[in-house]
Design a protein around this motif. Structure first.
Motif, PDB file in Angstrom:
ATOM      1  N   ASP A  12      21.139  45.173 -44.101  1.00 51.37           N
ATOM      2  CA  ASP A  12      22.342  45.618 -43.388  1.00 51.37           C
ATOM      3  C   ASP A  12      23.248  46.420 -44.318  1.00 51.37           C
ATOM      4  O   ASP A  12      23.248  46.210 -45.525  1.00 51.37           O
ATOM      5  N   ASP A  46      26.492  46.300 -44.316  1.00 47.70           N
ATOM      6  CA  ASP A  46      27.841  45.727 -44.412  1.00 47.70           C
ATOM      7  C   ASP A  46      28.014  44.755 -45.573  1.00 47.70           C
ATOM      8  O   ASP A  46      28.992  44.005 -45.611  1.00 47.70           O
ATOM      9  N   GLN A  51      26.581  42.045 -46.219  1.00 43.89           N
ATOM     10  CA  GLN A  51      26.449  40.609 -45.912  1.00 43.89           C
ATOM     11  C   GLN A  51      25.165  40.039 -46.494  1.00 43.89           C
ATOM     12  O   GLN A  51      25.061  38.849 -46.740  1.00 43.89           O
ATOM     13  N   ARG A 108      31.690  39.569 -43.923  1.00 42.52           N
ATOM     14  CA  ARG A 108      31.873  40.995 -43.776  1.00 42.52           C
ATOM     15  C   ARG A 108      33.292  41.351 -44.200  1.00 42.52           C
ATOM     16  O   ARG A 108      34.248  40.718 -43.760  1.00 42.52           O
TER      17      ARG A 108
END
Ligand code: GDD
Ligand code: MN
Length: 367
Positions: free
Chosen positions: A96, A98, A100, A211
């Motif tokens: 991902d 983001d 995370q 996040r």
């Protein structure tokens, strides 16, 4: 001109409105994969927050950064698949954008693939040493149920089959790519359930991080898409998931129809043919809106004009179905003295098959 060293690892990173994360993402990947020839492929679904411009800057500064830009489509799974298809490295990782997922375990994932002992290495939140960070109790519970369902469908024993963080060999990807369902969020599960032969899996624990910038795109629609993925993997080889969805919604429409028809019959008026016609009309409008939301969410008609036009074409197409529907029901009811509900139902079944085929062609035709 010097030829760039060939990437051993292609890192595919889906993005949708991640402007404030992609720069940091390139930094952390660069640090985590120091010494390993790798490339980064961002797959952006036409974000309007400036993600694309940010990626162009990053690519200008570092040729290992590439971008695939898709227009008019959304979907995490298909984004990942098309990102992978644009690469040539022998090993592929998906992470991902983001921050995370913990990029620091990527070298360990790659090392496991390079030993040849596994085809897929999954970053797991649910194995010893992993964790879900600051999720609330509700999301932990939903994730646990979805995980159990996933284990039943995919033929693999994974502690975290829903993970969006994994690495795999090109051979593993190639063995599954033509049979992928492409539904929704759960690309790992899709690959595992679609590969020709069972894939050899390994897991690496990591802690899911909070996040910091931007918002999660996971919503109620993702849950519906997940159910369709399970349906597709269970019986998709017999009937398409879209057909199952259309018929399921049609099934709910039958209840709407029968409630209206039953009420009129109980009232004793209007005449049966009118009662059946009105019930058909109400069920039709209901079916249009729910199908637009769920069955054709990927081609959903939005805005007053497209929705009106869609509804009109749906009604026009379904009117042919409805004429057959009402005609057959009336003949069975008046001519052959069938019970009102049996006559009504027979009309609906004939209409339903026609409606699915014709609306797929006219109302929600693929662009
Ligand atoms: N290209 C593209 N298109 N990217 C998308 C789309 C899309 O339609 N939707 C989401 N993304 C990107 C986001 O920008 C982000 O980089 C990544 O996919 C994950 O999206 P999030 O919205 O942050 O998902 P999440 O954190 O709620 O869900 C995570 O955990 C799930 C397990 O519970 C993801 O890792 C999921 O893959 C995972 O299944
Ligand atoms: Mn996320």
């Amino acid at each position: 001109m010097p030829i760039r060293q060939r990437a051993v690892l292609s890192v595919v990173i889906p993005t949708f409105n991640e402007r404030d994360n992609v720069g940091r993402m390139v930094e952390v990947l660069d640090a985590a994969l120091a010494g390993i020839p790798f490339e980064m492929v961002f797959v952006d679904d036409d974000s309007r927050d400036g993600t694309r411009e940010r990626l162009c800057e990053l690519s200008a500064a570092d040729p290992r950064v590439r971008m695939v830009h898709r227009i008019g489509r959304r979907g995490l799974s298909t984004a990942v698949v098309e990102g992978i298809l644009s690469t040539t490295a022998p090993f592929i990782a998906v992470i991902d954008a983001d921050l995370q997922h913990d990029e620091r375990v990527l070298p360990q994932m790659l090392a496991i693939l390079q030993t040849g002992d596994a085809d897929v290495v999954v970053g797991s939140r649910y194995t010893e040493g992993g964790g879900v960070g600051d999720w609330d109790a509700g999301r932990v519970r939903v994730s646990a149920v979805a995980t159990r369902l996933a284990r039943m469908v995919a033929r693999v024993k994974l502690t975290d089959p829903m993970s969006g963080f994994f690495a795999l060999t090109r051979e593993a990807f190639d063995s599954a790519v033509r049979d992928l369902s492409g539904q929704g969020y759960k690309i790992l599960l899709d690959i595992c359930a679609s590969s020709a032969a069972p894939l050899r899996m390994a897991e690496v624990p990591y802690q899911f991080r909070a996040r910091e910038a931007g918002d999660s795109k996971l919503d109620a629609m993702i849950v519906w898409e997940y159910l369709l993925l399970l349906v597709d993997k269970l019986i998709g080889h017999i009937v398409p998931a879209r057909f199952v969805s259309f018929m399921a919604i049609g099934g709910v429409g039958v209840f709407v129809h029968m409630a209206v028809l039953g009420s009129f019959v109980a009232l004793g008026q209007p005449a049966f043919i009118w009662a059946q016609s009105i019930a058909t009309g109400i069920a039709m409008v209901f079916n249009f809106f729910i199908n637009n939301l769920l069955t054709y969410r990927d081609r959903r008609l939005k805005g007053f004009v497209p929705v009106t036009r869609g509804l009109l074409s749906f009604v026009a197409v379904c009117s042919v179905g409805a004429i057959a529907n009402v005609g057959i029901a009336e003949v069975l009811f008046a001519g052959y003295r069938y019970a009102w509900w049996l006559a009504g139902l027979a009309g609906i079944v004939v209409g339903a098959f026609w409606n699915y085929a014709a609306t797929a062609l006219f109302t929600w035709k693929a662009k």
